[in-house]
Design an enzyme around this catalytic site. Structure first.
Site: not given
Ligand code: GLC
Ligand code: CA
Length: 560
Positions: A216, A277
């Protein structure tokens, strides 16, 4: 499903260690998948009861969004404990059972790792607040004195990504940094103890038998906070800082963290995999997988593309070129738990189909049939490309976004931005499994986000009966896809400006019509179409994709 993927045409085999290189990964958002005990919240018992569904899709892996203990301020991305399961979701024991059940079918499991921030209920954050300024406990997070005569002003006037200010004050007067909500304090990655802690977390899950991680906010973690902090405007203006030296995001030195993790990953056989991500530009994306770091990074470029053949061609070309240069397969994503479902995005008539977070006010008209037709078409297109694909629960049912009533919204994006953005609840509504029954078969009780009446039409049990359903399309597409060769290249076919067509090994080809008039298909046998109504007398109708096996000799350039 087997451990190796054999291409029927070339007989080439992708080795086990590289299972992820062309994997189709199915994302489960645990609280909204299936509810085993009827309390309205999806759980592991529910997932266990739906293993058959996952197996029937033919996916290679499952990615579980956070199931950790959490106050659910940010849908579970506020983690209280990285090494446990939220009691509302189940137990570690049940998680082991789920992993074993999926493994028994050759399906890998990756878990969500949230290393940029914990929750403010994490024991280490509580200890940091309790221990006071200057303590080693406090140094695990990013604390500072405030400005102003009595430190009453935050160290900087920054706003968090969730709308509210990025610095929050604790009772003794210091302030802590949080890029997301104030309940999500950022870890201090300048402190070796944070590194050590996360190595422990990685090993905890590796030892439990999971196959990898979705990382994440992988472009967060390390920061450079000088004594004099920049303004929000400086942070936001491209060019203020050297590329790779932004104080908060996408820093070059975050790669040191991933190189450290790589050693842990490689200690397992096969090595653990990790997908980043990182909402960064395609060329920056490469950094996350280069020099012994993570394995893959989500490619979000197609997700942001409008319905336009030229944009699709440009993005595919760029992604494939980068993939080849770095020897890291491209990844294709249209939906996840953070964006408006793609069956809705493509049906926003007169609106901006690129408005993937739907701002408030500009509430466009939705043509559901058109949206679904296009969603099915792009899914087939992406599944024919080299690389791996990430699917989000419910897209195999063609689910549209739900317009959740304001007073039932949960997402802090909605509440903390004063309703300016509608937030992400609409793609997180519990799935409809059956056309009748309480919460459409999600569970015996209600659903934690309201399901609309029209959910019945999308129910899995109805689609089971209908051979032309989206569910059957996904199954057929994934079954055919196993014959495609991961590493092999693609070659464009020129079938006109409005068409995206390309060839893969063995004379396999995919044709998508983005235009408004039918286009002639090349000579060959149609293997699958995203919509049979689009196939007529050797031509392909608008908003449709067809997979064909071409007649005639195979392009030798593709047989690598
Ligand atoms: C990422 C997740 C999202 C979350 C953010 C903070 O983007 O996919 O859902 O709100 O991180 O953890
Ligand atoms: Ca439950």
């Amino acid at each position: 499903m087997t451990d190796v993927v054999t291409d029927v045409v070339t007989g080439q085999v992708a080795p086990d260690e590289a299972w992820w290189r062309q994997a189709v990964v199915y994302q489960i958002y645990p609280r909204s998948f299936a509810d085993g005990n009827g309390d309205g919240i999806g759980d592991l018992a529910g997932m266990l009861s739906r293993v058959d569904h996952i197996v029937s899709l033919g996916v290679d892996a499952v990615w579980l969004s956070p199931f950790y203990p959490s106050a659910l301020v940010d849908g579970g991305y506020d983690v209280d404990d990285y090494m446990d399961v939220d009691p509302r979701i189940g137990t570690l024991d049940e998680l082991d059972r789920l992993v074993a059940a999926l493994h028994a079918h050759g399906i890998r499991v990756i878990v969500d790792l949230v290393p940029n921030h914990s929750s403010d209920r994490h024991e280490k954050f509580r200890a940091a607040v309790a221990a006071g300024p200057g303590s080693p406990e406090r140094d695990l997070y990013i604390f500072r004195d405030g400005r102003g005569e009595h430190g009453e002003l935050p160290p900087a006037q920054w706003s968090s990504l969730m709308g509210d200010p990025a610095w929050t004050r604790v009772p003794d007067g210091q302030w802590y940094l949080h890029l997301f909500t104030k309940e999500q304090p950022d870890w201090n990655w300048a402190n070796p103890a944070v590194h050590a802690y996360f190595l422990e977390v990685l090993r905890f899950w590796g030892d439990r038998g999971v196959d990898g991680f979705r990382v994440d906010v992988a472009n967060g973690l390390t920061k450079r906070l000088a004594a004099d902090l920049p303004t929000q405007e400086e942070l936001d203006t491209p060019g203020t800082f050297e590329v790779g030296d932004h104080p908060l995001f996408d820093r070059d030195d975050v790669q040191d963290v991933y190189r450290e993790w790589r050693e842990v990953f490689d200690a397992y056989d096969p090595p653990l995999m990790a997908v980043a991500e990182a909402w960064v530009t395609p060329d920056r994306r490469l950094r996350y997988t280069a020099s012994g770091g993570l394995d893959q990074a989500f490619g979000f470029d197609l997700l942001r593309a409008t319905w336009d053949a030229a944009s699709f061609r440009r993005i595919i070309e760029e992604s494939c070129a980068l993939a080849e240069r770095a020897d890291v397969p491209a990844t294709w994503v249209f939906s996840n738990h953070d964006v408006v479902r793609h069956a809705t995005r493509y049906g926003l008539v007169g609106g901006d189909e690129n408005d993937w977070l739907l701002s408030r006010g500009a509430h466009p008209v939705e043509d559901r049939d058109l949206g679904l037709r296009r969603a099915r078409a792009v899914t087939l297109l992406a599944l024919a490309l080299p690389g791996s694909a990430y699917l989000y629960q419910g897209e195999e049912l063609g689910l549209p976004e739900v317009m959740v009533p304001d007073d039932e919204r949960q997402d802090p994006v909605f509440w903390r931005k004063g309703g300016k953005e509608i937030g992400r609840d609409g793609c997180r509504v519990p799935l409809p499994w059956t056309k009748d029954g309480s919460s459409f078969g999600f569970g015996d009780g209600g659903a934690h986000l309201p399901q609309p009446e029209w959910f019945a039409r999308y129910a899995a049990d109805l689609q089971e009966q209908d051979p032309s359903s989206t569910l059957h399309l996904y199954r057929r597409a994934l079954a055919l896809r196993t014959r495609l060769q991961a590493a092999a290249r693609m070659e464009w076919l020129d079938l006109g400006d409005e068409v995206v067509a390309f060839q893969r090994p063995g004379g396999w080809c995919s044709v998508t019509n983005f235009g408004t008039a039918p286009v002639p298909l090349p000579q060959g046998t149609v293997l699958l179409a995203s919509d049979d109504r689009g196939l007529q007398d050797g031509s392909l109708g608008p908003d449709t994709t067809a997979w064909l096996r071409l007649d005639g000799p195979v392009d030798p350039a593709l047989d690598v």
